[in-house]
Design an enzyme around this catalytic site. Structure first.
Site, PDB file in Angstrom:
ATOM      1  N   GLU A 153      -7.057 -21.242 -23.593  1.00  0.00           N
ATOM      2  CA  GLU A 153      -6.237 -20.082 -23.927  1.00  0.00           C
ATOM      3  C   GLU A 153      -5.633 -20.233 -25.316  1.00  0.00           C
ATOM      4  O   GLU A 153      -5.556 -19.263 -26.083  1.00  0.00           O
ATOM      5  CB  GLU A 153      -5.134 -19.912 -22.887  1.00  0.00           C
ATOM      6  CG  GLU A 153      -4.227 -18.722 -23.150  1.00  0.00           C
ATOM      7  CD  GLU A 153      -3.091 -18.613 -22.154  1.00  0.00           C
ATOM      8  OE1 GLU A 153      -2.301 -17.655 -22.274  1.00  0.00           O
ATOM      9  OE2 GLU A 153      -2.983 -19.481 -21.266  1.00  0.00           O
ATOM     10  N   GLU A 290      -1.642  -9.879 -21.754  1.00  0.00           N
ATOM     11  CA  GLU A 290      -2.646 -10.734 -21.130  1.00  0.00           C
ATOM     12  C   GLU A 290      -3.973 -10.009 -21.295  1.00  0.00           C
ATOM     13  O   GLU A 290      -4.234  -8.985 -20.665  1.00  0.00           O
ATOM     14  CB  GLU A 290      -2.340 -10.911 -19.635  1.00  0.00           C
ATOM     15  CG  GLU A 290      -1.012 -11.574 -19.327  1.00  0.00           C
ATOM     16  CD  GLU A 290      -1.068 -13.081 -19.487  1.00  0.00           C
ATOM     17  OE1 GLU A 290      -2.117 -13.588 -19.910  1.00  0.00           O
ATOM     18  OE2 GLU A 290      -0.069 -13.740 -19.184  1.00  0.00           O
TER      19      GLU A 290
END
Length: 326
Positions: A153, A290
């Site tokens: 990430e 997100e």
């Protein structure tokens, strides 16, 4: 963003009494895609496309058909290498933008917060330190999540953030980062909020990718709830942050063709939370996004595609531009 640790606790399902027109439009696009040609064709996008749902007893929804799979091509990888080299941080590790160009956003300040840090894995003691987020104590930061194939990430957020910076600077904005991959770890979530506050930013966007269960797909934008406790007082920024989030959500759909999350936000693409230090401590308009679920193979194929990440950056940037221009 992995919903484990600071700012990443599992959101509780809730039903919003109101749905703003934009979010209804977003949901309508998704429904329309099932019976028609899909959001992709509806928005004229012919490219390669593109936390954890812990609510007890809630079954994952079927995989949406509006976010098609994409497998990174060799050309994507080559493009990534060139762009990463071009966008690498300065030797001093400065997170500040260069001189702003002339453009419609000249005089505007945007802070981009790339979630986590590639070095957090080697500094668990430091990132586990507790910090005050107004409503309680949380760890300084977390390592973030990754795809099943190991694409982190932290790498994703830096890449997308640098792409966003390039687009916004071309519009004349001054862009500052909370971190640009040059520091060993962090910063902590309270420092990330402080950077935006001290910059007197016109908008702050924290960029993440989720680490939910396979089958959970799509993006969602996290908005600050009304919090007034300790050092946290989000009341002055709730309305402006919601407007920022709605504009980003709508433009993200159009730019990427991705559907809103099928596991949080009731398919509106918007989630309001009161437990995130990065939002609670902000005094300027701020949201989290997100961009997809790294643990779902279909979403992961998008997140690891350089072409799709450029679309994600475009959608986020267009949402910010729309918000700043009113």
């Amino acid at each position: 963003m992995s919903y484990v640790g600071p700012d990443f606790d599992p959101p509780q399902p809730r039903r919003s009494p109101l749905r703003r027109p934009l979010t209804v439009t977003v949901a309508a696009l998704v429904v329309g895609a099932v019976v028609g040609l899909g959001v992709w064709q509806a928005v004229g996008d012919s490219g390669d496309g593109s936390g954890t749902n812990s609510a007890a007893g809630r079954s994952p929804h079927p995989t949406p058909t509006t976010a098609p799979s994409a497998t990174p091509s060799p050309s994507d990888d080559a493009k990534d290498a060139d762009e990463t080299k071009a966008a690498s941080p300065t030797p001093s590790g400065s997170s500040a933008s260069g001189p702003a160009a002339s453009g419609p956003l000249k005089g505007k300040v945007v802070v981009i917060d790339p979630g986590h840090n590639p070095g957090n894995f080697q500094h668990t003691t430091e990132i586990n330190r507790q910090v005050n987020i107004g409503t309680g104590m949380k760890e300084c930061d977390t390592t973030g999540t990754s795809t099943n194939n190991g694409y982190t990430e932290a790498k994703f957020t830096l890449d997308v953030s640098r792409r966003v910076r390039t687009i916004l600077e071309q519009q004349g904005a001054t862009v500052k980062f909370t971190q640009d991959g040059a520091r060993a770890w962090g910063p902590c979530i309270d420092e990330r909020a402080r950077i935006g506050n001290e910059a007197k930013a016109d908008a702050v966007v924290s960029i993440h990718a989720d680490g939910s269960a396979a089958g959970n797909r799509g993006f969602h934008v996290i908005l600050p709830g009304s919090v007034h406790k300790g050092a946290a007082d989000t009341r002055p920024i709730v309305a402006s942050s919601r407007e920022l989030g709605e504009r980003i959500a709508g433009n993200f759909v159009r730019a990427t063709g991705s559907a809103p999350s099928n596991y949080v936000g009731e398919r509106t693409g918007l989630v309001t939370r009161q437990d995130l230090g990065g939002l609670n401590l902000s005094t300027v308009p701020k949201v989290f996004i997100e961009c997809g679920n790294m643990r779902d193979t279909n979403d992961a194929a998008l997140l690891t595609s350089g072409a799709w990440r450029q679309k994600a950056a475009q959608g986020i940037s267009e949402g910010i531009v729309s918000f700043l221009r009113g």
